[in-house]
Write a protein that holds these residues in place. Structure first.
Motif, PDB file in Angstrom:
ATOM      1  N   ARG A  81      12.761  22.260  19.488  1.00 48.05           N
ATOM      2  CA  ARG A  81      11.985  21.225  20.356  1.00 48.05           C
ATOM      3  C   ARG A  81      11.989  21.281  21.505  1.00 48.05           C
ATOM      4  N   VAL A  82      12.993  20.552  22.387  1.00 52.78           N
ATOM      5  CA  VAL A  82      13.154  21.198  23.571  1.00 52.78           C
ATOM      6  C   VAL A  82      12.502  22.125  24.354  1.00 52.78           C
ATOM      7  N   PHE A  83      12.429  23.152  23.804  1.00 53.64           N
ATOM      8  CA  PHE A  83      11.853  24.182  24.906  1.00 53.64           C
ATOM      9  C   PHE A  83       9.927  24.123  24.364  1.00 53.64           C
ATOM     10  N   ALA A  84       9.669  24.351  23.417  1.00 53.42           N
ATOM     11  CA  ALA A  84       8.406  24.087  23.112  1.00 53.42           C
ATOM     12  C   ALA A  84       7.486  22.342  24.173  1.00 53.42           C
ATOM     13  N   PHE A 133      22.474  10.915  10.213  1.00 54.74           N
ATOM     14  CA  PHE A 133      23.972  10.247   9.665  1.00 54.74           C
ATOM     15  C   PHE A 133      25.037  10.440  10.285  1.00 54.74           C
ATOM     16  N   ARG A 134      24.602  11.431  11.861  1.00 53.02           N
ATOM     17  CA  ARG A 134      25.954  12.218  12.406  1.00 53.02           C
ATOM     18  C   ARG A 134      25.742  11.212  13.775  1.00 53.02           C
ATOM     19  N   GLY A 135      24.378  10.927  14.377  1.00 54.94           N
ATOM     20  CA  GLY A 135      23.775   9.936  15.359  1.00 54.94           C
ATOM     21  C   GLY A 135      23.763  10.862  16.613  1.00 54.94           C
ATOM     22  N   PRO A 136      24.266  10.676  17.835  1.00 52.80           N
ATOM     23  CA  PRO A 136      22.882  11.115  18.864  1.00 52.80           C
ATOM     24  C   PRO A 136      23.609  12.539  18.875  1.00 52.80           C
ATOM     25  N   ALA A 137      24.432  12.699  19.228  1.00 53.37           N
ATOM     26  CA  ALA A 137      24.946  13.667  19.428  1.00 53.37           C
ATOM     27  C   ALA A 137      25.339  15.365  18.593  1.00 53.37           C
ATOM     28  N   ALA A 138      24.496  14.678  16.982  1.00 56.43           N
ATOM     29  CA  ALA A 138      23.773  16.126  16.443  1.00 56.43           C
ATOM     30  C   ALA A 138      23.147  16.440  16.778  1.00 56.43           C
ATOM     31  N   ALA A 139      21.911  15.765  18.223  1.00 61.51           N
ATOM     32  CA  ALA A 139      20.031  15.812  17.963  1.00 61.51           C
ATOM     33  C   ALA A 139      20.597  17.433  19.182  1.00 61.51           C
ATOM     34  N   LYS A 140      21.546  16.928  19.915  1.00 59.53           N
ATOM     35  CA  LYS A 140      21.868  17.281  21.006  1.00 59.53           C
ATOM     36  C   LYS A 140      21.223  19.192  21.014  1.00 59.53           C
ATOM     37  N   PRO A 141      20.305  19.644  21.885  1.00 57.19           N
ATOM     38  CA  PRO A 141      20.290  21.250  21.820  1.00 57.19           C
ATOM     39  C   PRO A 141      21.540  22.510  22.071  1.00 57.19           C
ATOM     40  N   GLN A 153      12.995  39.256  11.478  1.00 58.12           N
ATOM     41  CA  GLN A 153      12.864  40.580  11.178  1.00 58.12           C
ATOM     42  C   GLN A 153      14.304  40.670  12.032  1.00 58.12           C
ATOM     43  N   GLU A 154      13.983  40.349  13.465  1.00 57.63           N
ATOM     44  CA  GLU A 154      14.374  40.233  15.331  1.00 57.63           C
ATOM     45  C   GLU A 154      15.319  38.907  15.232  1.00 57.63           C
ATOM     46  N   GLY A 155      15.211  37.880  14.657  1.00 60.08           N
ATOM     47  CA  GLY A 155      16.291  36.893  14.368  1.00 60.08           C
ATOM     48  C   GLY A 155      16.006  35.893  15.707  1.00 60.08           C
ATOM     49  N   ILE A 156      14.690  35.831  16.326  1.00 59.12           N
ATOM     50  CA  ILE A 156      14.138  35.293  17.080  1.00 59.12           C
ATOM     51  C   ILE A 156      13.210  33.919  17.219  1.00 59.12           C
ATOM     52  N   ASP A 157      14.227  33.008  17.954  1.00 51.58           N
ATOM     53  CA  ASP A 157      13.320  32.143  17.252  1.00 51.58           C
ATOM     54  C   ASP A 157      11.800  30.940  17.210  1.00 51.58           C
ATOM     55  N   LEU A 167       1.921  29.354  21.000  1.00 53.57           N
ATOM     56  CA  LEU A 167       3.789  29.098  20.861  1.00 53.57           C
ATOM     57  C   LEU A 167       4.257  29.413  19.358  1.00 53.57           C
ATOM     58  N   LEU A 168       4.198  30.446  18.928  1.00 55.82           N
ATOM     59  CA  LEU A 168       4.365  30.873  17.523  1.00 55.82           C
ATOM     60  C   LEU A 168       6.478  31.003  17.212  1.00 55.82           C
ATOM     61  N   TYR A 169       6.261  30.789  15.995  1.00 60.04           N
ATOM     62  CA  TYR A 169       7.385  29.952  15.547  1.00 60.04           C
ATOM     63  C   TYR A 169       7.189  29.941  14.073  1.00 60.04           C
ATOM     64  N   PRO A 170       8.857  30.778  13.212  1.00 60.30           N
ATOM     65  CA  PRO A 170       8.923  30.738  11.810  1.00 60.30           C
ATOM     66  C   PRO A 170       8.551  28.767  10.847  1.00 60.30           C
ATOM     67  N   GLN A 171       8.026  28.820  10.360  1.00 57.27           N
ATOM     68  CA  GLN A 171       7.720  27.527   9.617  1.00 57.27           C
ATOM     69  C   GLN A 171       9.017  27.021   9.769  1.00 57.27           C
ATOM     70  N   GLY A 172       8.929  25.645   9.381  1.00 53.97           N
ATOM     71  CA  GLY A 172      10.518  24.360   9.455  1.00 53.97           C
ATOM     72  C   GLY A 172      11.075  24.673  10.789  1.00 53.97           C
ATOM     73  N   ARG A 173      11.228  25.796  11.268  1.00 53.27           N
ATOM     74  CA  ARG A 173      11.501  25.769  12.441  1.00 53.27           C
ATOM     75  C   ARG A 173      11.623  24.011  13.591  1.00 53.27           C
ATOM     76  N   MET A 174      10.453  24.204  14.233  1.00 51.42           N
ATOM     77  CA  MET A 174      10.641  23.008  15.028  1.00 51.42           C
ATOM     78  C   MET A 174      10.699  21.985  14.376  1.00 51.42           C
ATOM     79  N   ALA A 175      11.602  21.226  13.241  1.00 56.96           N
ATOM     80  CA  ALA A 175      12.718  20.442  13.289  1.00 56.96           C
ATOM     81  C   ALA A 175      13.822  20.348  14.257  1.00 56.96           C
ATOM     82  N   ALA A 176      14.529  22.119  15.000  1.00 61.14           N
ATOM     83  CA  ALA A 176      15.822  22.246  15.132  1.00 61.14           C
ATOM     84  C   ALA A 176      15.524  21.871  16.522  1.00 61.14           C
ATOM     85  N   PRO A 177      16.325  21.050  17.041  1.00 64.68           N
ATOM     86  CA  PRO A 177      16.575  20.320  18.411  1.00 64.68           C
ATOM     87  C   PRO A 177      16.068  21.260  19.788  1.00 64.68           C
ATOM     88  N   LYS A 178      17.147  22.690  19.826  1.00 59.36           N
ATOM     89  CA  LYS A 178      16.736  23.620  20.383  1.00 59.36           C
ATOM     90  C   LYS A 178      15.440  24.312  20.646  1.00 59.36           C
TER      91      LYS A 178
END
Length: 307
Positions: A285-288, A83-91, A137-141, A272-283
């Motif tokens: 997704r573009v790195f992957a 609902f927020r439009g394209p700008a919200a999808a920018k990493p 624990q270490e806050g790594i994406d 490539l390893l990442y926590p479950q559910g994180r791939m929805a994050a634009p940042k």
């Protein structure tokens, strides 16, 4: 109690591995975060975090709740982006990445400027290590890892395949001769590459008629770093097995000589390893997408490469 806000606070504390750091990023007093977690634990009837003077640790219930919170918050974020439009999808924001030392320096870092230029609102925090990193624990994406993955709550996606070469310097071969078979290697000096985490040496392996053959290495020199492994081979200290992307230039210049090419070492997966559910994050997704395409352009690292 605002349950959604409490989840956000809890996840941020886990990512930062610190109440103080989480409070700074959220712009809230530390006492407010402490009260939120205390109220959340009382509401759930369980302890989520074990606190000591030096670190935080998730309890088993805390780890389960954290995984569910991440999925819920990602779902909420995805719904809001609709609902927020394209700008919200920018990493945007900070992307924290952990990379293997040699692979990160030689294969990823030289191309990183292109990724950074493509996404100017994204800040990058890179760590380089070959140890087992606790992403939560270490806050790594996300993290790149080489080798077979251990069972874990993380999502692992293979994006490449690392090929290896058995090689030695011309000076070493002039002194000791050139082995023509795997068994002949037993009489040679091998450079031992051992795990910096466990201290155990890595066996060499070869693919013979479609089957894996392992060989224990004998030699006077042992290292726990991939770059040091290659450096020792260049100095004529012994035969080594090294990642092909690291030694290809040395092989082409004649500084190293490939051995037993008819029985190459087995390739190892790059994931490539990442926590479950994180791939929805634009940042993330573009790195992957970027790192997958990067490895696909490298002949010694691309997925399912056939020599």
């Amino acid at each position: 109690m605002d349950k959604l806000r409490a989840m956000q606070v809890f996840v941020r504390i886990v990512e930062a591995n610190s109440f103080t750091k989480a409070a700074e990023t959220l712009g809230l007093p530390r006492a407010a975060l402490t009260a939120t977690i205390k109220n959340l634990e009382a509401y759930l009837g369980t302890t989520l975090l074990q606190r000591t003077t030096r670190r935080l640790a998730l309890t088993p219930d805390g780890a389960d709740y954290h995984a569910q919170c991440v999925q819920i918050l990602e779902a909420v974020e995805a719904s809001e982006r609709t609902f927020r439009g394209p700008a919200a999808a920018k990493p945007r924001g900070t992307l924290r990445i952990d990379l293997p030392e040699a692979l990160g320096r030689h294969a990823v870092l030289p191309h990183l400027a292109g990724f950074a230029d493509a996404w100017p609102e994204l800040a990058l925090t890179l760590s380089f290590s070959d140890r087992v990193v606790d992403l939560t624990q270490e806050g790594i994406d996300c993290a790149l890892r080489v080798g077979e993955l251990q069972d874990s709550s993380l999502v692992g996606r293979q994006i490449g395949s690392m090929r290896f070469a058995t090689c030695a310097s011309p000076a070493y071969l002039a002194r000791h001769g050139t082995p023509q078979t795997i068994d002949a290697l037993r009489a040679h000096q091998g450079i031992t590459h051992f795990s910096g985490r466990t201290g155990r040496p890595f066996d060499w392996d070869f693919v013979v008629d479609g089957k894996l053959v392992k060989l224990s290495v004998n030699g006077r020199v042992a290292v726990n770093n991939a770059d040091a492994n290659v450096a020792c081979a260049l100095q004529g200290l012994g035969i080594t097995q090294a990642a092909l992307y690291q030694v290809r230039g040395h092989l082409e210049r004649g500084e190293l000589v490939a051995l037993l090419e008819h029985t190459p070492p087995a390739p190892m997966p790059v994931s490539l390893l990442y926590p479950q559910g994180r791939m929805a994050a634009p940042k993330l997704r573009v790195f992957a997408q970027w790192v997958t395409e990067l490895l696909a352009r490298e002949p010694d690292l691309r997925l399912n490469n056939i020599s």
